[in-house]
Design a protein around this motif. Structure first.
Motif, PDB file in Angstrom:
ATOM      1  N   HIS A 175      -8.862   5.401 -62.197  1.00  0.00           N
ATOM      2  CA  HIS A 175      -8.985   4.077 -62.805  1.00  0.00           C
ATOM      3  C   HIS A 175      -8.548   2.959 -61.864  1.00  0.00           C
ATOM      4  O   HIS A 175      -8.505   1.785 -62.282  1.00  0.00           O
ATOM      5  N   GLY A 176      -8.185   3.296 -60.638  1.00  0.00           N
ATOM      6  CA  GLY A 176      -7.754   2.276 -59.685  1.00  0.00           C
ATOM      7  C   GLY A 176      -6.406   1.678 -60.014  1.00  0.00           C
ATOM      8  O   GLY A 176      -6.136   0.511 -59.677  1.00  0.00           O
ATOM      9  N   VAL A 177      -5.539   2.447 -60.655  1.00  0.00           N
ATOM     10  CA  VAL A 177      -4.212   1.970 -61.048  1.00  0.00           C
ATOM     11  C   VAL A 177      -3.160   2.704 -60.228  1.00  0.00           C
ATOM     12  O   VAL A 177      -3.171   3.940 -60.164  1.00  0.00           O
ATOM     13  N   HIS A 178      -2.257   1.969 -59.592  1.00  0.00           N
ATOM     14  CA  HIS A 178      -1.190   2.580 -58.806  1.00  0.00           C
ATOM     15  C   HIS A 178      -0.122   3.174 -59.720  1.00  0.00           C
ATOM     16  O   HIS A 178       0.197   2.617 -60.777  1.00  0.00           O
ATOM     17  N   SER A 179       0.457   4.269 -59.294  1.00  0.00           N
ATOM     18  CA  SER A 179       1.482   4.948 -60.097  1.00  0.00           C
ATOM     19  C   SER A 179       2.666   4.040 -60.366  1.00  0.00           C
ATOM     20  O   SER A 179       3.246   4.054 -61.456  1.00  0.00           O
ATOM     21  N   GLU A 180       3.042   3.227 -59.357  1.00  0.00           N
ATOM     22  CA  GLU A 180       4.192   2.336 -59.522  1.00  0.00           C
ATOM     23  C   GLU A 180       3.923   1.279 -60.594  1.00  0.00           C
ATOM     24  O   GLU A 180       4.807   0.950 -61.397  1.00  0.00           O
ATOM     25  N   VAL A 181       2.704   0.754 -60.602  1.00  0.00           N
ATOM     26  CA  VAL A 181       2.339  -0.255 -61.603  1.00  0.00           C
ATOM     27  C   VAL A 181       2.372   0.358 -63.000  1.00  0.00           C
ATOM     28  O   VAL A 181       2.902  -0.233 -63.949  1.00  0.00           O
TER      29      VAL A 181
END
Length: 669
Positions: free
Chosen positions: A471-477
């Motif tokens: 989904h283009g989402v960083h783990s940190e975010v």
């Protein structure tokens, strides 16, 4: 009997003073105004007058502050003119003029925004009227005249369309507060509402109930409708769910999660009987059904505390992403699967994940029915269409057939018949009521993952780094969002318990009482982001379900929400939400006002709040989190709807505030 809701929370309702004994504009079914903590007309009028003066004063102060800022800035720029020499001075002057013009334009825009949101001015500040009693089940987008292809004549010249047509509804917007029926009562709390509901809370006539249908069995008594439990039925829903599990190859329905089944789309669900049963097995079922003037499957299902939405297989795609549901279920759902070249089956295929199941129960599937040549023709058409979609028939028992969607893409290339694969330009991830597409969708998606290979529930809700990368989402975010919502929900409970989340009094530090003392069941999140509010509620052990709404003008995170094992829908909040009045206990919105403020020439905040009021149950709650100026303005709009409201500070270091409102009982005199 419902206990008083206003307890230990100054500023919202409560017995602030005993000004009057009755209130003709506010409706209490028990005729005990103090029981619900509703102020008398005199008190309410005085309070509203003070609020109007305060709102006007706030607007004047805002104007002075902004004007002062503009003046100071202009003085600073003017001083810069004398600091430059020659060409430099000329350049500085031109820059100052442009900057000052931009400041003036921004000042005017900000003042217009404040005026629109706050409803400044005598006419705008007037309280909204109460609609006529006959609009107590009003659903705007489904009262559209006779120009639609799929309509039902109710007699007397009244024609109801099953197709959603919100463009016409916008033009004829009803700018009033939809009242509850005269005998409306506070809904039965979960989980008791699974077994019975108040008869006067829903519109029924009796003729629409089929005593022979498993999913429409009920007993209509003097003041309530009860739904027989499995203990009284030899062929009940438990046996039916067990049969489906066996046909899939499972030991029983408790093994659905292990097989990768979490989300179910139930087409024309009866009254939510299957969804209610599967909920106890950690399956989340979304019921969809046509708009119905009375005996509505959607209205009754929501009254029972089960997810439901108005929707139909007509000419438009459903507002869900492709590859979202692990199972699609149809039991005598009156969909003609053989019509229109099988486009409805193609829509089911679009919604199913690879390896997902289509369960179809119909009288057409019996040996006796197939003796008829017309039925044989229909069955042959449906079977051939399923084969062309690369579905495998797993089993057939009695009236029920289970197909499994392929999880191998190479199956499509080996076919010799239509439907074809969708072109990339005609394969949208989350269509918003787009025309039905007669091609196979989702095969190019990175979300094409067989259900048996996906993380199972409840670990599914957390999503690992590989799944987030899709989904283009960083783990940190994602981790930060999760942490923030865990903290926020704890703050909500700390600030508002036992006011909202329990009708059972308790001291600070006490545990929340167990259901059926839970005040909330149906929750709607107007701007769901990653579904963090939903996840935090479940993590905290609250017995609720959340309709996660992704606005059409927001980043499209709906596929991610479904991949977490939640349910949701795309929606334009300038249109009516596809549900009946009084179907949610709480409406939550984080950042929605800011999102709408960035969109010019759309609907007003008052329009959105009127829609919220329509779908919220009397004595239901609204929680809106946004920037301080927008929250202050929103409180003025809330006053027009007669909501009891208070603003709370959540974090000293943040500019955000929380607006908490409660909708009162209203009635048309």
């Amino acid at each position: 009997m419902s206990r008083p809701l206003y307890r230990g929370f100054s500023g919202i309702g409560g017995n602030k003073d005993r000004c009057a004994a009755a209130d003709d504009d506010r409706y209490d079914p028990k005729q005990e105004p103090s029981e619900n903590g509703i102020a008398s007309p005199a008190c309410a009028a005085a309070s509203r007058g003070r609020k109007r003066h305060l709102a006007a004063a706030a607007a004047r102060i805002a104007l002075l502050v902004l004007a002062s800022a503009a003046l100071l800035a202009s003085v600073a720029w003017a001083g810069s003119l004398y600091a430059g020499r020659g060409a430099t001075a000329a350049t500085a002057a031109a820059s100052a003029r442009r900057g000052y013009r931009r400041l003036q334009e921004q000042l005017v825009a900000d003042l217009l925004d404040i005026g629109e949101l706050a409803g400044a001015g005598g006419a705008r500040a007037r309280e909204a009227d109460v609609c006529a009693p006959e609009l107590d089940t009003h659903v705007p987008c489904y009262y559209n005249g006779s120009d639609a292809a799929d309509v039902t004549d109710l007699g007397g010249g009244v024609v109801i369309s099953y197709e959603r047509q919100c463009a016409a509804a916008r033009e004829g917007r009803v700018a009033c507060l939809v009242p509850p029926p005269r005998a409306y009562r506070t809904p039965v709390r979960w989980p008791s509402c699974r077994e019975f509901i108040w008869k006067d809370n829903v519109r029924i006539s009796g003729h629409e109930f089929s005593s022979g249908s498993l999913f429409k069995r009920m007993m209509v008594e003097e003041d309530q409708i009860s739904f027989p439990s499995d203990a009284h039925m030899s062929d009940g829903v438990e046996d039916y769910a067990h049969q489906i599990a066996e046909m899939i190859g499972l030991r029983n329905e408790f093994n659905f999660n292990e097989a990768g089944v979490r989300t179910v789309l139930d087409i024309e669900c009866g009254f939510g009987t299957l969804g209610s049963h599967l909920f106890a097995r950690n399956l989340l079922t979304m019921c969809i059904a046509n708009y119905e003037a009375s005996g509505s499957q959607v209205q009754i299902t929501l009254e029972r505390g089960i997810p439901a939405l108005i929707g139909s297989f007509g000419t438009k795609q459903l507002p869900y992403p492709y590859l979202s549901f692990d199972m699609v279920h149809c039991a005598k759902c009156n969909v003609d699967w053989d019509k229109n070249d099988g486009v409805f089956l193609v829509e089911v295929d679009r919604l199913l994940r690879p390896g997902g199941y289509f369960v179809w129960t119909s009288n057409l599937n019996t040996h006796r029915a197939l003796r008829d040549k017309e039925n044989q023709k229909k069955w042959t058409t449906i079977r051939d269409l399923a084969n062309n979609l690369c579905w495998e028939m797993l089993s057939q028992q009695d009236e029920t057939i289970v197909w499994k969607k392929t999880n191998k893409k190479d199956c499509y290339s080996s076919r010799k018949s239509e439907p074809v694969l969708c072109a990339k330009s005609h394969d949208p991830e989350s269509p918003y009521y787009q025309p039905l597409n007669p091609c196979i969708a989702g095969t190019r998606s990175r979300r094409w993952i067989p259900i048996e290979h996906r993380t199972t529930w409840p670990s599914q809700a957390r999503l690992n780094s590989t799944e987030l990368d899709i989904h283009g989402v960083h783990s940190e975010v994602f981790a930060e969002d999760t942490s923030n919502w865990d903290s926020m929900v704890r703050n909500y409970w700390s600030l508002l318990s036992p006011l909202i989340f329990s009708d059972h009094p308790k001291r600070p530090g006490d545990e929340d009482p167990q259901p059926p003392f839970n005040m909330l069941r149906n929750v709607l999140d107007m701007n769901a982001h990653f579904g963090g509010f939903n996840a935090a509620l479940l993590k905290s052990g609250k017995s609720v379900w959340v309709m996660n709404v992704v606005p059409t003008n927001a980043p499209d995170n709906l596929p991610l929400i479904f991949d977490r094992g939640f349910i949701g829908v795309q929606h334009d909040w300038c249109e009516a939400f596809p549900t009946y009045p009084r179907t949610y206990d709480m409406v939550h919105a984080d950042g929605l006002l800011s999102l709408e403020k960035r969109q010019k020439h759309r609907c007003s905040t008052l329009d959105i709040f009127l829609e919220v009021d329509r779908i919220l149950r009397p004595e239901g709650w609204i929680m809106i989190r946004d920037t301080a100026p927008l929250i202050e303005a929103a409180r003025s709009v809330a006053a027009q709807l007669r909501w009891d409201a208070r603003i709370l500070d959540l974090d000293i270091a943040s500019d955000e505030k929380l607006l908490v409102c409660q909708k009162p009982f209203l009635r048309k005199q």
